[in-house]
Design an enzyme around this catalytic site. Structure first.
Site, mmCIF file in Angstrom:
data_model
loop_
_atom_site.group_PDB
_atom_site.id
_atom_site.type_symbol
_atom_site.label_atom_id
_atom_site.label_comp_id
_atom_site.label_asym_id
_atom_site.label_seq_id
_atom_site.Cartn_x
_atom_site.Cartn_y
_atom_site.Cartn_z
ATOM 1 N N HIS A 158 15.279 20.754 20.083
ATOM 2 C CA HIS A 158 14.072 21.518 20.430
ATOM 3 C C HIS A 158 13.617 22.366 19.236
ATOM 4 O O HIS A 158 12.424 22.438 18.923
ATOM 5 C CB HIS A 158 14.339 22.477 21.591
ATOM 6 N N LYS A 177 16.052 18.675 38.791
ATOM 7 C CA LYS A 177 17.372 18.995 38.234
ATOM 8 C C LYS A 177 17.779 20.414 38.601
ATOM 9 O O LYS A 177 16.949 21.320 38.614
ATOM 10 C CB LYS A 177 17.330 18.914 36.700
ATOM 11 N N ARG A 194 12.427 10.993 21.086
ATOM 12 C CA ARG A 194 13.744 10.717 20.509
ATOM 13 C C ARG A 194 13.941 9.213 20.436
ATOM 14 O O ARG A 194 13.455 8.545 19.559
ATOM 15 C CB ARG A 194 14.839 11.376 21.351
ATOM 16 N N SER A 217 19.410 18.413 26.450
ATOM 17 C CA SER A 217 20.108 19.539 27.083
ATOM 18 C C SER A 217 21.153 19.021 28.071
ATOM 19 O O SER A 217 22.263 19.544 28.134
ATOM 20 C CB SER A 217 19.110 20.437 27.811
HETATM 21 P P1 ADP Z 1 11.619 18.209 30.122
HETATM 22 O O1 ADP Z 1 12.290 18.415 31.439
HETATM 23 O O2 ADP Z 1 10.175 18.570 30.099
HETATM 24 O O3 ADP Z 1 11.906 16.873 29.474
HETATM 25 P P2 ADP Z 1 13.339 19.288 28.062
HETATM 26 O O4 ADP Z 1 13.713 20.688 27.806
HETATM 27 O O5 ADP Z 1 14.442 18.336 28.364
HETATM 28 O O6 ADP Z 1 12.282 19.341 29.218
HETATM 29 O O7 ADP Z 1 12.536 18.696 26.838
HETATM 30 C C1 ADP Z 1 11.338 19.307 26.404
HETATM 31 C C2 ADP Z 1 10.748 18.474 25.291
HETATM 32 O O8 ADP Z 1 11.610 18.474 24.163
HETATM 33 C C3 ADP Z 1 10.529 17.008 25.633
HETATM 34 O O9 ADP Z 1 9.351 16.561 24.994
HETATM 35 C C4 ADP Z 1 11.722 16.319 25.033
HETATM 36 O O10 ADP Z 1 11.439 14.981 24.699
HETATM 37 C C5 ADP Z 1 11.928 17.160 23.796
HETATM 38 N N1 ADP Z 1 13.306 17.121 23.324
HETATM 39 C C6 ADP Z 1 14.436 17.376 23.996
HETATM 40 N N2 ADP Z 1 15.520 17.192 23.220
HETATM 41 C C7 ADP Z 1 15.052 16.801 22.012
HETATM 42 C C8 ADP Z 1 15.666 16.412 20.776
HETATM 43 N N3 ADP Z 1 16.973 16.357 20.637
HETATM 44 N N4 ADP Z 1 14.852 16.063 19.775
HETATM 45 C C9 ADP Z 1 13.507 16.058 19.925
HETATM 46 N N5 ADP Z 1 12.872 16.392 21.036
HETATM 47 C C10 ADP Z 1 13.624 16.755 22.087
#
Ligand code: ADP
Length: 166
Positions: A22, A46, A95, A133
């Site tokens: 992030h 979730k 990703r 996450s």
């Molecule tokens: P959501 O439930 O909206 O997917 P997340 O917190 O899991 O929330 O992810 C928010 C954003 O960050 C999404 O666009 C996700 O693809 C991106 N993201 C999560 N992990 C990574 C990572 N390791 N590298 C790049 N982008 C990421």
């Protein structure tokens, strides 16, 4: 001459918790836009490890170096939040290939809901392309080392949360 209109982007997500993946995206997006709003929301599908206030505080703790970044919570439709904040772009991280289908559908739906907001995909550095996450929480709960994937203070908070639950 027209007045300069600030380009505002929103980076939405659940951030449960924020990871280096992030942070990589935040760094890239904050350099492309005048202002970046990190929109923290609950993922109804979730169960979260950290409540929304904890998640906001954790993000705020790691983005202090970026002057044009701020953190806010929102409920409901992302596109409504984007309009409310006068954002022109939604940032999403891409990703692996498996992200594509879901993100493509969301981007098309959001375009249908508002023509004024575009979705921009950014790819993280190679060392973060495989992390989420959820994966980090899963490994941490099982006692694996996740120290290269989250900042030190976030790691401490995850460990504390896990031992409190035991
Ligand atoms: P959501 O439930 O909206 O997917 P997340 O917190 O899991 O929330 O992810 C928010 C954003 O960050 C999404 O666009 C996700 O693809 C991106 N993201 C999560 N992990 C990574 C990572 N390791 N590298 C790049 N982008 C990421």
């Amino acid at each position: 001459m027209g007045e300069y209109i600030m380009k505002i982007a929103i980076y939405p997500g659940s951030f449960d918790p924020i990871t280096n993946g992030h942070i990589d995206i935040i760094k890239r997006a904050s350099s492309l836009f005048d202002k970046l709003i990190i929109g923290v929301t609950d993922d109804n599908n979730k169960e979260s490890m950290f409540d929304i206030h904890e998640r906001v505080a954790m993000i705020e703790g790691v983005v202090t170096d970026y002057d044009n970044v701020n953190v806010q919570t929102f409920n409901g439709l992302l596109i409504d939040f984007a309009k409310l904040k006068s954002a022109v772009v939604i940032i999403r991280g891409l990703r692996v290939l498996s992200d594509f289908e879901y993100e493509f559908k969301m981007a098309m739906m959001n375009r249908r809901l508002s023509q004024k907001v575009d979705t921009l995909f950014l790819m993280p550095s190679i060392q973060y392309v495989h992390i989420s996450s959820s994966l980090i929480k899963e490994v941490a709960i099982l006692g694996g080392d996740i120290s290269t994937y989250v900042p030190r203070n976030i790691l401490d908070k995850i460990k504390r949360k896990i031992s409190a639950k035991k």
